[in-house]
Design a protein around this motif. Structure first.
Motif, PDB file in Angstrom:
ATOM      1  N   ILE A 197      -0.402  17.970 -14.399  1.00  0.00           N
ATOM      2  CA  ILE A 197      -1.298  18.820 -15.196  1.00  0.00           C
ATOM      3  C   ILE A 197      -0.493  19.868 -15.951  1.00  0.00           C
ATOM      4  CG2 ILE A 197      -3.169  20.521 -15.077  1.00  0.00           C
ATOM      5  CD1 ILE A 197      -4.216  18.909 -12.643  1.00  0.00           C
ATOM      6  N   LEU A 198       0.437  20.527 -15.255  1.00  0.00           N
ATOM      7  CA  LEU A 198       1.281  21.538 -15.892  1.00  0.00           C
ATOM      8  C   LEU A 198       2.119  20.927 -17.009  1.00  0.00           C
ATOM      9  CD1 LEU A 198       2.334  24.422 -16.040  1.00  0.00           C
ATOM     10  CD2 LEU A 198       3.980  23.821 -14.247  1.00  0.00           C
ATOM     11  N   ALA A 199       2.730  19.779 -16.745  1.00  0.00           N
ATOM     12  CA  ALA A 199       3.540  19.111 -17.764  1.00  0.00           C
ATOM     13  C   ALA A 199       2.679  18.732 -18.966  1.00  0.00           C
ATOM     14  CB  ALA A 199       4.218  17.880 -17.175  1.00  0.00           C
ATOM     15  N   SER A 200       1.486  18.240 -18.707  1.00  0.00           N
ATOM     16  CA  SER A 200       0.585  17.861 -19.798  1.00  0.00           C
ATOM     17  C   SER A 200       0.209  19.056 -20.654  1.00  0.00           C
ATOM     18  CB  SER A 200      -0.682  17.216 -19.238  1.00  0.00           C
ATOM     19  OG  SER A 200      -0.378  16.051 -18.533  1.00  0.00           O
ATOM     20  N   VAL A 201      -0.095  20.180 -20.005  1.00  0.00           N
ATOM     21  CA  VAL A 201      -0.465  21.389 -20.742  1.00  0.00           C
ATOM     22  C   VAL A 201       0.706  21.859 -21.606  1.00  0.00           C
ATOM     23  CG1 VAL A 201      -1.028  23.845 -20.464  1.00  0.00           C
ATOM     24  CG2 VAL A 201      -2.259  22.122 -19.138  1.00  0.00           C
ATOM     25  N   LEU A 202       1.910  21.870 -21.048  1.00  0.00           N
ATOM     26  CA  LEU A 202       3.089  22.313 -21.798  1.00  0.00           C
ATOM     27  C   LEU A 202       3.370  21.392 -22.984  1.00  0.00           C
ATOM     28  CD1 LEU A 202       5.420  23.298 -18.835  1.00  0.00           C
ATOM     29  CD2 LEU A 202       4.404  24.850 -20.501  1.00  0.00           C
ATOM     30  N   ILE A 203       3.343  20.089 -22.736  1.00  0.00           N
ATOM     31  CA  ILE A 203       3.646  19.140 -23.809  1.00  0.00           C
ATOM     32  C   ILE A 203       2.576  19.179 -24.889  1.00  0.00           C
ATOM     33  CG2 ILE A 203       3.892  16.681 -24.344  1.00  0.00           C
ATOM     34  CD1 ILE A 203       5.257  16.400 -21.572  1.00  0.00           C
ATOM     35  N   LEU A 204       1.305  19.208 -24.490  1.00  0.00           N
ATOM     36  CA  LEU A 204       0.236  19.279 -25.483  1.00  0.00           C
ATOM     37  C   LEU A 204       0.251  20.603 -26.245  1.00  0.00           C
ATOM     38  CD1 LEU A 204      -2.708  17.552 -23.594  1.00  0.00           C
ATOM     39  CD2 LEU A 204      -1.428  16.694 -25.554  1.00  0.00           C
ATOM     40  N   GLY A 205       0.584  21.702 -25.559  1.00  0.00           N
ATOM     41  CA  GLY A 205       0.703  22.988 -26.241  1.00  0.00           C
ATOM     42  C   GLY A 205       1.812  22.974 -27.279  1.00  0.00           C
ATOM     43  N   GLY A 206       2.957  22.410 -26.920  1.00  0.00           N
ATOM     44  CA  GLY A 206       4.059  22.296 -27.874  1.00  0.00           C
ATOM     45  C   GLY A 206       3.701  21.400 -29.044  1.00  0.00           C
ATOM     46  N   ALA A 207       3.048  20.275 -28.750  1.00  0.00           N
ATOM     47  CA  ALA A 207       2.643  19.362 -29.820  1.00  0.00           C
ATOM     48  C   ALA A 207       1.606  20.023 -30.734  1.00  0.00           C
ATOM     49  CB  ALA A 207       2.085  18.081 -29.220  1.00  0.00           C
ATOM     50  N   LEU A 208       0.712  20.815 -30.166  1.00  0.00           N
ATOM     51  CA  LEU A 208      -0.277  21.525 -30.968  1.00  0.00           C
ATOM     52  C   LEU A 208       0.386  22.544 -31.896  1.00  0.00           C
ATOM     53  CD1 LEU A 208      -3.302  21.929 -31.539  1.00  0.00           C
ATOM     54  CD2 LEU A 208      -3.288  23.685 -29.765  1.00  0.00           C
ATOM     55  N   LEU A 209       1.385  23.254 -31.392  1.00  0.00           N
ATOM     56  CA  LEU A 209       2.124  24.187 -32.249  1.00  0.00           C
ATOM     57  C   LEU A 209       2.805  23.463 -33.403  1.00  0.00           C
ATOM     58  CD1 LEU A 209       3.782  26.751 -29.827  1.00  0.00           C
ATOM     59  CD2 LEU A 209       2.274  27.247 -31.726  1.00  0.00           C
ATOM     60  N   VAL A 210       3.392  22.308 -33.124  1.00  0.00           N
ATOM     61  CA  VAL A 210       4.037  21.530 -34.181  1.00  0.00           C
ATOM     62  C   VAL A 210       3.000  21.072 -35.202  1.00  0.00           C
ATOM     63  CG1 VAL A 210       5.312  19.409 -34.682  1.00  0.00           C
ATOM     64  CG2 VAL A 210       5.979  20.810 -32.741  1.00  0.00           C
ATOM     65  N   LEU A 211       1.856  20.598 -34.729  1.00  0.00           N
ATOM     66  CA  LEU A 211       0.800  20.144 -35.635  1.00  0.00           C
ATOM     67  C   LEU A 211       0.277  21.290 -36.498  1.00  0.00           C
ATOM     68  CD1 LEU A 211      -1.213  17.953 -36.591  1.00  0.00           C
ATOM     69  CD2 LEU A 211      -2.715  18.739 -34.755  1.00  0.00           C
ATOM     70  N   LEU A 212      -0.024  22.418 -35.884  1.00  0.00           N
ATOM     71  CA  LEU A 212      -0.543  23.556 -36.647  1.00  0.00           C
ATOM     72  C   LEU A 212       0.481  24.081 -37.647  1.00  0.00           C
ATOM     73  CD1 LEU A 212      -2.491  25.482 -33.856  1.00  0.00           C
ATOM     74  CD2 LEU A 212      -3.429  24.092 -35.721  1.00  0.00           C
ATOM     75  N   SER A 213       1.743  24.088 -37.253  1.00  0.00           N
ATOM     76  CA  SER A 213       2.790  24.514 -38.182  1.00  0.00           C
ATOM     77  C   SER A 213       2.912  23.544 -39.346  1.00  0.00           C
ATOM     78  CB  SER A 213       4.132  24.627 -37.458  1.00  0.00           C
ATOM     79  OG  SER A 213       4.089  25.646 -36.504  1.00  0.00           O
ATOM     80  N   SER A 214       2.745  22.262 -39.076  1.00  0.00           N
ATOM     81  CA  SER A 214       2.814  21.259 -40.147  1.00  0.00           C
ATOM     82  C   SER A 214       1.666  21.431 -41.135  1.00  0.00           C
ATOM     83  CB  SER A 214       2.777  19.853 -39.559  1.00  0.00           C
ATOM     84  OG  SER A 214       3.865  19.658 -38.700  1.00  0.00           O
ATOM     85  N   VAL A 215       0.478  21.683 -40.625  1.00  0.00           N
ATOM     86  CA  VAL A 215      -0.678  21.904 -41.504  1.00  0.00           C
ATOM     87  C   VAL A 215      -0.459  23.164 -42.337  1.00  0.00           C
ATOM     88  CG1 VAL A 215      -3.144  22.482 -41.527  1.00  0.00           C
ATOM     89  CG2 VAL A 215      -2.294  20.662 -40.039  1.00  0.00           C
ATOM     90  N   ALA A 216       0.034  24.216 -41.712  1.00  0.00           N
ATOM     91  CA  ALA A 216       0.298  25.457 -42.445  1.00  0.00           C
ATOM     92  C   ALA A 216       1.384  25.248 -43.493  1.00  0.00           C
ATOM     93  CB  ALA A 216       0.699  26.571 -41.479  1.00  0.00           C
ATOM     94  N   GLY A 243       7.377  25.393 -30.136  1.00  0.00           N
ATOM     95  CA  GLY A 243       6.741  24.105 -29.884  1.00  0.00           C
ATOM     96  C   GLY A 243       7.664  23.080 -29.251  1.00  0.00           C
ATOM     97  N   LEU A 244       8.810  22.860 -29.858  1.00  0.00           N
ATOM     98  CA  LEU A 244       9.746  21.874 -29.312  1.00  0.00           C
ATOM     99  C   LEU A 244      10.306  22.283 -27.949  1.00  0.00           C
ATOM    100  CD1 LEU A 244      11.540  20.784 -32.600  1.00  0.00           C
ATOM    101  CD2 LEU A 244       9.721  19.616 -31.360  1.00  0.00           C
ATOM    102  N   PRO A 245      10.681  23.560 -27.739  1.00  0.00           N
ATOM    103  CA  PRO A 245      11.089  23.941 -26.384  1.00  0.00           C
ATOM    104  C   PRO A 245       9.986  23.754 -25.337  1.00  0.00           C
ATOM    105  CG  PRO A 245      11.944  25.528 -27.924  1.00  0.00           C
ATOM    106  CD  PRO A 245      11.023  24.623 -28.699  1.00  0.00           C
ATOM    107  N   LEU A 246       8.725  23.976 -25.705  1.00  0.00           N
ATOM    108  CA  LEU A 246       7.633  23.734 -24.757  1.00  0.00           C
ATOM    109  C   LEU A 246       7.559  22.261 -24.362  1.00  0.00           C
ATOM    110  CD1 LEU A 246       4.607  25.910 -25.941  1.00  0.00           C
ATOM    111  CD2 LEU A 246       5.817  26.044 -23.767  1.00  0.00           C
ATOM    112  N   VAL A 247       7.784  21.383 -25.326  1.00  0.00           N
ATOM    113  CA  VAL A 247       7.796  19.953 -25.024  1.00  0.00           C
ATOM    114  C   VAL A 247       8.931  19.631 -24.061  1.00  0.00           C
ATOM    115  CG1 VAL A 247       8.134  17.659 -26.013  1.00  0.00           C
ATOM    116  CG2 VAL A 247       6.651  19.292 -27.167  1.00  0.00           C
ATOM    117  N   VAL A 248      10.106  20.205 -24.294  1.00  0.00           N
ATOM    118  CA  VAL A 248      11.255  19.958 -23.409  1.00  0.00           C
ATOM    119  C   VAL A 248      10.968  20.473 -22.003  1.00  0.00           C
ATOM    120  CG1 VAL A 248      13.696  20.506 -23.002  1.00  0.00           C
ATOM    121  CG2 VAL A 248      12.911  19.943 -25.304  1.00  0.00           C
ATOM    122  N   VAL A 249      10.392  21.664 -21.888  1.00  0.00           N
ATOM    123  CA  VAL A 249      10.051  22.214 -20.570  1.00  0.00           C
ATOM    124  C   VAL A 249       9.007  21.339 -19.890  1.00  0.00           C
ATOM    125  CG1 VAL A 249       8.997  24.182 -19.375  1.00  0.00           C
ATOM    126  CG2 VAL A 249      10.702  24.576 -21.147  1.00  0.00           C
TER     127      VAL A 249
END
Length: 116
Positions: free
Chosen positions: A6-25, A46-52
């Protein structure tokens, strides 16, 4: 589902969401300098969150391993250093290339002579 999953999923999805939002912006930006600026949350957080998140998953699944921790830390430090240097270099190249800058971008520090 285990807690580490669950923790890994939250971190990876949070990082991916940051990348997506930054791309849209970035797509909605008015000029190249703003595009460079709005993508920094993706590369800086975003990318460090995915790595963590990947490290948490591997540690939870396989147990703690110093090598995985070292590789993860080196990856995070490298991402931050490379993204900072690349952003600075690309932004200066964009500015010096003569690409149009949105007049609403303020302050125009690069356009002013030193000492002003």
């Amino acid at each position: 589902m285990a807690v580490y999953e669950i923790l890994a999923s939250v971190l990876i999805l949070g990082g991916a969401l940051l990348v997506l939002l930054s791309s849209v912006a970035m797509v909605r930006s008015r000029d190249a300098l703003q595009m460079m600026n709005v993508f920094s949350p993706a590369t800086g957080m975003g990318l460090p969150l995915v790595v963590v998140g990947v490290w948490v998953h591997l540690t939870g699944r396989d147990g703690f391993d110093w090598w995985v921790l070292a590789v993860s830390l080196v990856t995070i430090v490298s991402l931050v250093i490379v993204s900072s240097l690349a952003s600075n270099t690309l932004a200066r190249a964009v500015y010096h290339s003569g690409a149009p800058v949105d007049p609403r971008t303020d302050p125009q520090d690069l356009a002013r002579p030193p000492g002003e």
